[in-house]
Design a protein around this motif. Sequence first.
Motif, PDB file in Angstrom:
ATOM      1  N   ILE A 190       0.856  -1.191   0.000  1.00 38.93           N
ATOM      2  CA  ILE A 190       0.000   0.000   0.000  1.00 38.93           C
ATOM      3  C   ILE A 190       0.894   1.244   0.000  1.00 38.93           C
ATOM      4  O   ILE A 190       1.805   1.357   0.823  1.00 38.93           O
ATOM      5  CB  ILE A 190      -0.917   0.015   1.235  1.00 38.93           C
ATOM      6  N   ARG A 191       0.625   2.174  -0.910  1.00 43.60           N
ATOM      7  CA  ARG A 191       1.403   3.420  -0.964  1.00 43.60           C
ATOM      8  C   ARG A 191       0.465   4.615  -1.168  1.00 43.60           C
ATOM      9  O   ARG A 191      -0.561   4.499  -1.846  1.00 43.60           O
ATOM     10  CB  ARG A 191       2.435   3.379  -2.099  1.00 43.60           C
ATOM     11  N   LEU A 192       0.866   5.759  -0.614  1.00 42.74           N
ATOM     12  CA  LEU A 192       0.063   6.982  -0.659  1.00 42.74           C
ATOM     13  C   LEU A 192       0.962   8.164  -1.022  1.00 42.74           C
ATOM     14  O   LEU A 192       2.095   8.267  -0.541  1.00 42.74           O
ATOM     15  CB  LEU A 192      -0.588   7.244   0.711  1.00 42.74           C
ATOM     16  N   TRP A 193       0.438   9.059  -1.845  1.00 42.31           N
ATOM     17  CA  TRP A 193       1.185  10.243  -2.286  1.00 42.31           C
ATOM     18  C   TRP A 193       0.355  11.514  -2.136  1.00 42.31           C
ATOM     19  O   TRP A 193      -0.875  11.472  -2.241  1.00 42.31           O
ATOM     20  CB  TRP A 193       1.564  10.138  -3.766  1.00 42.31           C
ATOM     21  N   ARG A 194       1.045  12.642  -2.003  1.00 45.68           N
ATOM     22  CA  ARG A 194       0.419  13.960  -2.043  1.00 45.68           C
ATOM     23  C   ARG A 194       0.580  14.572  -3.430  1.00 45.68           C
ATOM     24  O   ARG A 194       0.843  15.759  -3.573  1.00 45.68           O
ATOM     25  CB  ARG A 194       1.062  14.882  -0.996  1.00 45.68           C
ATOM     26  N   ARG A 195       0.447  13.799  -4.443  1.00 45.09           N
ATOM     27  CA  ARG A 195       0.490  14.277  -5.831  1.00 45.09           C
ATOM     28  C   ARG A 195      -0.187  13.221  -6.699  1.00 45.09           C
ATOM     29  O   ARG A 195      -0.436  12.087  -6.257  1.00 45.09           O
ATOM     30  CB  ARG A 195       1.925  14.502  -6.312  1.00 45.09           C
ATOM     31  N   ALA A 196      -0.496  13.601  -7.924  1.00 42.38           N
ATOM     32  CA  ALA A 196      -1.087  12.665  -8.872  1.00 42.38           C
ATOM     33  C   ALA A 196       0.021  11.977  -9.657  1.00 42.38           C
ATOM     34  O   ALA A 196       0.817  12.638 -10.333  1.00 42.38           O
ATOM     35  CB  ALA A 196      -2.026  13.399  -9.828  1.00 42.38           C
ATOM     36  N   LEU A 197       0.106  10.667  -9.570  1.00 46.86           N
ATOM     37  CA  LEU A 197       1.085   9.914 -10.338  1.00 46.86           C
ATOM     38  C   LEU A 197       0.723   9.919 -11.819  1.00 46.86           C
ATOM     39  O   LEU A 197      -0.456  10.035 -12.181  1.00 46.86           O
ATOM     40  CB  LEU A 197       1.150   8.470  -9.843  1.00 46.86           C
ATOM     41  N   GLY A 198       1.734   9.771 -12.655  1.00 49.70           N
ATOM     42  CA  GLY A 198       1.494   9.647 -14.083  1.00 49.70           C
ATOM     43  C   GLY A 198       1.186   8.206 -14.458  1.00 49.70           C
ATOM     44  O   GLY A 198       1.415   7.272 -13.680  1.00 49.70           O
ATOM     45  N   ALA A 199       0.698   8.018 -15.666  1.00 48.39           N
ATOM     46  CA  ALA A 199       0.328   6.685 -16.131  1.00 48.39           C
ATOM     47  C   ALA A 199       1.543   5.759 -16.175  1.00 48.39           C
ATOM     48  O   ALA A 199       1.431   4.562 -15.904  1.00 48.39           O
ATOM     49  CB  ALA A 199      -0.327   6.774 -17.500  1.00 48.39           C
ATOM     50  N   ASP A 200       2.732   6.298 -16.510  1.00 45.72           N
ATOM     51  CA  ASP A 200       3.936   5.464 -16.564  1.00 45.72           C
ATOM     52  C   ASP A 200       4.308   4.965 -15.177  1.00 45.72           C
ATOM     53  O   ASP A 200       4.723   3.809 -15.009  1.00 45.72           O
ATOM     54  CB  ASP A 200       5.098   6.237 -17.200  1.00 45.72           C
ATOM     55  N   GLU A 201       4.148   5.824 -14.162  1.00 46.59           N
ATOM     56  CA  GLU A 201       4.454   5.412 -12.802  1.00 46.59           C
ATOM     57  C   GLU A 201       3.471   4.358 -12.299  1.00 46.59           C
ATOM     58  O   GLU A 201       3.857   3.387 -11.632  1.00 46.59           O
ATOM     59  CB  GLU A 201       4.432   6.632 -11.879  1.00 46.59           C
ATOM     60  N   MET A 202       2.193   4.529 -12.612  1.00 48.54           N
ATOM     61  CA  MET A 202       1.203   3.556 -12.190  1.00 48.54           C
ATOM     62  C   MET A 202       1.456   2.208 -12.865  1.00 48.54           C
ATOM     63  O   MET A 202       1.248   1.147 -12.255  1.00 48.54           O
ATOM     64  CB  MET A 202      -0.205   4.064 -12.491  1.00 48.54           C
ATOM     65  N   ALA A 203       1.918   2.233 -14.107  1.00 47.28           N
ATOM     66  CA  ALA A 203       2.238   0.991 -14.804  1.00 47.28           C
ATOM     67  C   ALA A 203       3.401   0.261 -14.136  1.00 47.28           C
ATOM     68  O   ALA A 203       3.410  -0.973 -14.040  1.00 47.28           O
ATOM     69  CB  ALA A 203       2.568   1.284 -16.263  1.00 47.28           C
ATOM     70  N   VAL A 204       4.394   1.018 -13.642  1.00 47.39           N
ATOM     71  CA  VAL A 204       5.510   0.414 -12.930  1.00 47.39           C
ATOM     72  C   VAL A 204       5.016  -0.264 -11.651  1.00 47.39           C
ATOM     73  O   VAL A 204       5.374  -1.411 -11.351  1.00 47.39           O
ATOM     74  CB  VAL A 204       6.580   1.472 -12.587  1.00 47.39           C
TER      75      VAL A 204
END
Length: 265
Positions: A190-204
């Motif tokens: 489980i991971r949480l961020w204070r920003r919107a990840l890009g599609a490439d990061e979500m794919a990783v």
Amino acid sequence: MMFPYGNLSHGLVGAFAFDGPTCVDLSNWRRNGSHNGTLQTTRGIRGVTVSGGTTISLSGTPPITSQDFSVSAWVYTAGLAGGFSCMFEFSQAGGNRDIAAFLAVDGSISQMEIATGSTITSSPVWVTVGQWTHCGVTRRGSEMRLYRNGLVMSTHANMGGNTQFSGSVWRFGQNVSGGGGHWNGAYADIRLWRRALGADEMAVLASRPGIGLAPARHRRSVLAAAGAAHWINVGGTWKQATTHLNVGGTWKQATPSIKVAGTWK
């Protein structure tokens, strides 16, 4: 292909592995959580199994107060209740949801909420019973994207508003605020961020649990963040185990290494 491992730490406020009853935060914040589920391997992935209201509680995680955020988790679905099954909530106990995702019996979103009342009430099927799925949520401005196994599943506009309740806590598996059922399944990475990840990061992130962390370093980090504790479950109760072994009447410190094909790793 070069994966953006370094970028994944930008804006990260929590990255959780599990050691006994501890949700070990591997982010720079080092704010551990807890769980009262069962730590086990389910279909080849190590995670925490929850059902009937057991929960993963990330109470020390910094709040998501900015406009943008991201949630990433590996989710195993053992079964979905009719009506609502709560996958995760950022809420106060007893009500006042800031962020919440509820799924219908077919695995689609029956309701997803943001603090201002912005909602998603339908979506394509997000999870499948009997399988692990990587689920991701990002919000940039007022646009929210839902990801399944690294691919954009749907995009939703007008999902604005900031979180507003000072006592809100991230919980996975338990429907604290009411109006639905608990999760029946398991969670990992489980991971949480204070920003919107890009599609490439979500794919990783969807390529495998724990991606971006070398296995040996990941294990050492888990033990260090947990205070070098080792845990065993005895009759349903988590107890701290010793890091030593009794060899011929003498207590010796055990190594965290294992021998694989004649090589200690």
